[in-house]
Design an enzyme around this catalytic site. Structure first.
Site, short mmCIF file in Angstrom:
data_model
loop_
_atom_site.label_atom_id
_atom_site.label_comp_id
_atom_site.label_asym_id
_atom_site.label_seq_id
_atom_site.Cartn_x
_atom_site.Cartn_y
_atom_site.Cartn_z
N PRO A 1 -20.98 -5.85 20.00
CA PRO A 1 -21.26 -4.78 20.77
C PRO A 1 -20.48 -3.80 19.03
CG PRO A 1 -20.29 -6.14 21.92
CD PRO A 1 -20.87 -6.89 20.12
N GLU A 2 -20.66 -2.67 19.23
CA GLU A 2 -19.74 -1.92 18.14
C GLU A 2 -18.98 -1.04 19.63
OE1 GLU A 2 -21.87 0.11 15.51
OE2 GLU A 2 -23.47 -1.09 15.50
N LYS B 1 -12.56 -2.75 17.67
CA LYS B 1 -13.22 -2.99 18.81
C LYS B 1 -12.33 -4.57 19.73
CE LYS B 1 -17.15 -3.79 15.46
NZ LYS B 1 -17.89 -4.38 14.82
N ASN C 1 -23.19 -3.31 13.32
CA ASN C 1 -23.57 -3.49 12.28
C ASN C 1 -25.48 -1.95 12.04
OD1 ASN C 1 -24.93 -5.48 10.11
ND2 ASN C 1 -26.69 -6.13 11.36
N ARG D 1 -24.94 -10.24 7.15
CA ARG D 1 -25.63 -9.15 8.20
C ARG D 1 -27.56 -8.28 7.42
NH1 ARG D 1 -21.90 -8.28 12.18
NH2 ARG D 1 -23.37 -7.82 13.34
#
Ligand SMILES: [Zn+2]
Length: 281
Positions: free
Chosen positions: A2-3, A55, A170, A265
């Site tokens: 989750p961003e 986050k 990401n 990533r």
């Protein structure tokens, strides 16, 4: 993963349902939380607030007790009306905070800790968070200075370092680099002040636009055409992320993707719009 904007929206929803309410039930599968609950019960306390920082999500209870959680890859918080059926299996449940009307349920949260305001202030990774992109008082100059302080890190990597700015994940990493026409693999030291300013302000702009969007979890950075249906692939609303091999929305060159950094990533970019800078001889 989750961003920050997803966590922000989740915290806002939880805060709306829970702030000011008395806890009637507390349940957890995590022994270290259960031990605290056994000695200093969570039940009976009032929920003061639910907030997000980058986050991380913090739930503050009366009596100087704070629940800190981080979702990493797998975790999520849901809010249910009491007796409503959960959307995830019970064995994924880690924490339930119950009030008269609502149950907040944490599923598979990998990081969950109880803190006092004192221990939270020295919590590694939390206390060292860079400026929060979604905070009202976001400090753009501090964020730019933090970036400058990591000259040897590749740009897209640096944007993920939560001690530089917090909240970015990401997907946005690639989107922000594209919007500023910065090659994601160049070192921070190669950036002009103008490019640094662009990265910081665009990161904030994208995050804020999505944090106020209540239509779901899909991230939108590209709005070249208006969508009339929510059935569309969310990737159609992005500039480069998830679009490897497809034509760049600006120049038509096929978008490329490559793994980057310590955690490998994936990064997406347009080799034409985001050309690498060459040293001139
Ligand atoms: Zn392009």
């Amino acid at each position: 993963m989750p961003e920050g904007d997803t966590i922000f929206r989740a915290a806002r929803t939880l805060n709306k349902a829970l702030a000011g309410q008395t806890i009637t039930r507390f349940e957890t599968q995590l022994p270290h939380l259960q031990r605290v609950h056994d000695t200093t019960p969570v039940t009976g306390r009032t929920i003061e607030s639910v907030t997000a920082s980058g986050k991380w999500m913090t739930v503050r209870f009366s009596g100087n007790l704070i629940l800190l959680t981080h979702m990493l890859m797998s975790g999520s918080w849901h809010i249910y009306q009491t007796a409503e059926k959960w959307q995830r299996p019970r064995y994924d449940m880690r924490i339930v905070i119950g009030t008269e009307k609502f149950d907040a349920v944490a599923f598979k949260v990998p990081v969950a800790e109880f803190h006092t305001s004192e221990s939270l202030a020295s919590r590694q990774g939390y206390a060292t968070l860079g400026p929060d992109l979604l905070a009202e008082d976001f400090d753009e100059r501090q964020a730019a200075a933090n970036l400058r302080a990591e000259p040897d890190v590749e740009v897209a990597e640096a944007l993920l370092h939560q001690n530089i700015v917090s909240g970015l994940g990401n997907v946005y990493k690639s989107e922000v680099c594209f919007a500023c026409r910065v090659n994601p693999f160049c070192k921070v030291s190669a950036l002009t002040d103008e490019e640094i300013r662009c990265l910081v302000s665009t990161a904030r702009k994208f995050m804020k636009a999505n944090a106020t969007d209540t239509s779901g979890d899909g991230i939108t950075t590209y709005t070249g055409f208006r969508r009339t249906t929510h059935r569309a692939d969310p990737r159609q609303r992005l500039w480069v992320y998830g679009r490897a091999g497809q034509p760049c929305r600006r120049c038509g060159t096929p978008i490329r993707s490559r793994k980057q950094g310590r955690d490998a990533r994936v990064t997406f970019w347009c080799p034409e719009c985001q050309r690498e800078k060459f040293t001139e001889f």
